[in-house]
Scaffold this motif. Structure first.
Motif, mmCIF file in Angstrom:
data_model
loop_
_atom_site.group_PDB
_atom_site.id
_atom_site.type_symbol
_atom_site.label_atom_id
_atom_site.label_comp_id
_atom_site.label_asym_id
_atom_site.label_seq_id
_atom_site.Cartn_x
_atom_site.Cartn_y
_atom_site.Cartn_z
ATOM 1 N N ASP A 1 -3.159 -69.409 -30.707
ATOM 2 C CA ASP A 1 -1.689 -69.307 -30.664
ATOM 3 C C ASP A 1 -1.214 -67.865 -30.514
ATOM 4 O O ASP A 1 -0.007 -67.630 -30.343
ATOM 5 N N LEU B 1 -1.774 -72.120 -38.129
ATOM 6 C CA LEU B 1 -1.843 -71.497 -36.806
ATOM 7 C C LEU B 1 -3.277 -71.033 -36.551
ATOM 8 O O LEU B 1 -4.084 -70.929 -37.480
ATOM 9 N N ARG C 1 6.219 -73.016 -38.473
ATOM 10 C CA ARG C 1 5.111 -72.349 -39.156
ATOM 11 C C ARG C 1 5.185 -70.837 -38.987
ATOM 12 O O ARG C 1 4.868 -70.070 -39.903
ATOM 13 N N LYS D 1 5.121 -75.574 -34.716
ATOM 14 C CA LYS D 1 4.558 -74.219 -34.730
ATOM 15 C C LYS D 1 5.643 -73.164 -34.895
ATOM 16 O O LYS D 1 5.430 -72.125 -35.543
ATOM 17 N N GLU E 1 5.072 -80.789 -31.438
ATOM 18 C CA GLU E 1 4.099 -79.797 -31.872
ATOM 19 C C GLU E 1 4.617 -78.372 -31.720
ATOM 20 O O GLU E 1 4.426 -77.529 -32.611
ATOM 21 N N SER F 1 -1.786 -80.447 -41.607
ATOM 22 C CA SER F 1 -1.237 -79.761 -40.447
ATOM 23 C C SER F 1 -0.348 -80.653 -39.600
ATOM 24 O O SER F 1 0.269 -80.203 -38.658
#
Length: 351
Positions: A114, A110, A72, A69, A65, A49
């Motif tokens: 989130d 995730l 992702r 995300k 970060e 991750s």
């Protein structure tokens, strides 16, 4: 100075759009960005991750970060586009078989925390910056409801983009007016009542019922209506046995009296013409689908015993009509092929 410090201040929506483009068509992305995304993907795969990339000096640098995300979420969107059709609700009787990996957010690095986070990745679906929960709901309505679509294998980016734009309209759900709904119901009723009469009147006779697939009639009707509006002047259809008689009666306007006479065997002098011969014959008629006074020619090609062979025949008929009657204007003739049960393209044909 950190080579990737600009990532902290850059507009994440731009990166999300670039990454989406990279996932779909890597060769269309500028080489330096392509190398960046390749490094990022490699970092994700090799370090789990933790998204890291290597700088030109050989130092390992972690991508911010929030940007990780965003990427992702873009991967999640891309997976729905590629594999969403495997998770559709197309079986009304029971749940579909399970496919792995699933589209659970945990498979994309995730978490449930989130779900309330707003991601700029929503812009690549034309819904603007949205929470992850909204993005997932949008994706499920488009790709995992009662309509499945598989299209990401297409190599032409323009075609892929066209399909995606169409899917985003009303979340890939029809938006019919009251009159349109009444018309669809009318065509469904025609299909149901036709099959019910045959089942009652000709018990035990060999027939290939449309029962369970009555939606074929309003589907073909909608296709012809839309094509007529676009200027199509001729339709050529090819289909197997199932639903053929209902199509002749409710789309082509063939007299039900004639169809019932064929069931009674009154139209054939020779005994050899019995059984399912009525399912092999063709038909041509002129219809006015939009009631605008302009009649169009519609033909159903005769069917050989090897049912899907008619596919190539219909293509040939359509090509001949285009070349001979419309100066090869492909917008004037529409070939329609309806496959038989569980048939695949070209079944039984040697290319």
């Amino acid at each position: 100075m950190d080579n990737f410090s600009f990532l902290n201040a850059a507009h994440t929506a731009h990166f999300a759009a670039l990454y989406d483009q990279y996932l779909q068509q890597p060769d269309t992305v500028e080489p330096s960005w392509r190398a960046f995304f390749q490094g990022f993907d490699f970092g994700l795969e090799s370090s789990g991750s933790k998204g890291t990339i290597n700088s030109s000096e050989g130092f390992e640098t972690e991508v911010p970060e929030q940007l990780q995300k965003e990427f992702r979420v873009v991967k999640l969107i891309d997976s729905y586009r590629s594999r969403g059709h495997l998770f559709t609700k197309t079986n009304p009787v029971r749940e579909r078989r399970k496919y792995h990996p699933t589209l659970d957010i945990e498979n994309f690095g995730l978490s449930k925390e989130d779900l309330s986070t707003v991601f700029s990745a929503g812009e690549i679906m034309d819904i603007g910056p949205s929470s992850l929960e909204t993005i997932i709901g949008h994706l499920k309505r488009i790709y995992c409801n009662s309509i499945g679509i598989e299209y990401m294998y297409i190599r032409d980016p323009e075609k892929v983009n066209w399909i995606q734009q169409r899917l985003n309209i009303n979340d890939n759900h029809p938006n019919f007016s009251v009159d349109q709904k009444k018309h669809i119901l009318k065509k469904l009723n025609q299909a149901v009542s036709f099959e019910s009469f045959l089942h009652t009147k000709y018990v035990g006779q060999k027939r290939f019922s449309l029962e369970g697939g009555e939606s074929l009639i309003p589907a073909i009707d909608s296709l012809i209506l839309a094509a007529d509006d676009l200027g199509v002047e001729e339709f050529v259809m090819g289909m197997a046995h199932r639903g053929r008689l209902s199509t002749l009666a409710n789309i082509f306007g063939k007299s039900t009296k004639d169809i019932f006479s064929e069931f009674d065997g009154k139209d054939y002098d020779e005994d050899v013409f019995d059984g399912d011969v009525k399912y092999h014959m063709g038909w041509t008629s002129k219809i006015d689908p939009n009631n605008d006074g302009k009649k169009i020619n519609i033909s159903l090609a005769p069917n050989p015993s090897h049912l899907e062979t008619v596919g190539a025949v219909v293509q040939g008929i359509a090509r001949a009509k285009l070349d001979n009657n419309y100066s090869s204007d492909t917008s004037k003739v529409l070939p329609i092929l309806v496959h038989g049960d569980a048939a695949i393209a070209g079944q039984g044909l040697a290319y």
